[in-house]
Design a protein around this motif. Structure first.
Motif, short mmCIF file in Angstrom:
data_model
loop_
_atom_site.label_atom_id
_atom_site.label_comp_id
_atom_site.label_asym_id
_atom_site.label_seq_id
_atom_site.Cartn_x
_atom_site.Cartn_y
_atom_site.Cartn_z
N ARG A 1 -17.62 -63.98 -10.19
CA ARG A 1 -18.03 -65.18 -10.94
C ARG A 1 -18.88 -66.09 -10.07
O ARG A 1 -19.86 -66.65 -10.54
N THR B 1 -13.89 -60.80 -11.62
CA THR B 1 -13.10 -61.36 -10.53
C THR B 1 -13.69 -62.70 -10.08
O THR B 1 -14.81 -63.06 -10.46
N GLY B 2 -12.93 -63.42 -9.29
CA GLY B 2 -13.37 -64.74 -8.83
C GLY B 2 -14.64 -64.67 -8.00
O GLY B 2 -15.55 -65.48 -8.14
N ALA C 1 -14.08 -64.68 -17.18
CA ALA C 1 -12.68 -64.40 -16.85
C ALA C 1 -12.03 -63.57 -17.95
O ALA C 1 -11.23 -62.67 -17.66
#
Length: 105
Positions: free
Chosen positions: A13, A9-10, A4
């Motif tokens: 990840r 980005t989510g 992060a």
């Protein structure tokens, strides 16, 4: 947290960190689901009993039980049982090969 901080980005990840760490867990769950689905017997047999809808198809476990104990065809029932075991081993090996870690790391 480090990803992060690096601006990941989510979704990235999840793709690059979470899923590779869960590879063994996913493989184990898939193998258990495959073997459990092949040998399911209790719930359909309790729901339908001896009145399994033959025109709608059988499950492997209930069909084996019906052939062995209700129709007295023990040889055919044991053949179905062996088929269930062989099919479970083959599908489990396929699942293990799909989830095998790649060597390009």
């Amino acid at each position: 947290e480090a990803a992060a901080l690096d601006g990941c980005t989510g979704l990235a990840r999840v793709r690059y960190i979470t899923l590779p760490l869960l590879r063994n867990v996913l493989c184990t769950c898939l193998v258990l689901a495959i073997t459990g689905a092949l040998k399911v017997f209790d719930l359909p047999w309790v729901m339908f009993g001896a009145g399994m809808p033959q025109d709608q198809g059988w499950l492997t476990g209930t069909y084996m039980y019906d052939q062995t104990f209700n129709r007295g065809n023990v040889d055919y029932g044991s053949t179905i049982a062996m088929l269930i075991v062989i099919l479970g081993v083959i599908l489990s090996n396929v699942a293990n090969r799909v989830f095998r870690p790649s060597d390009d790391l």
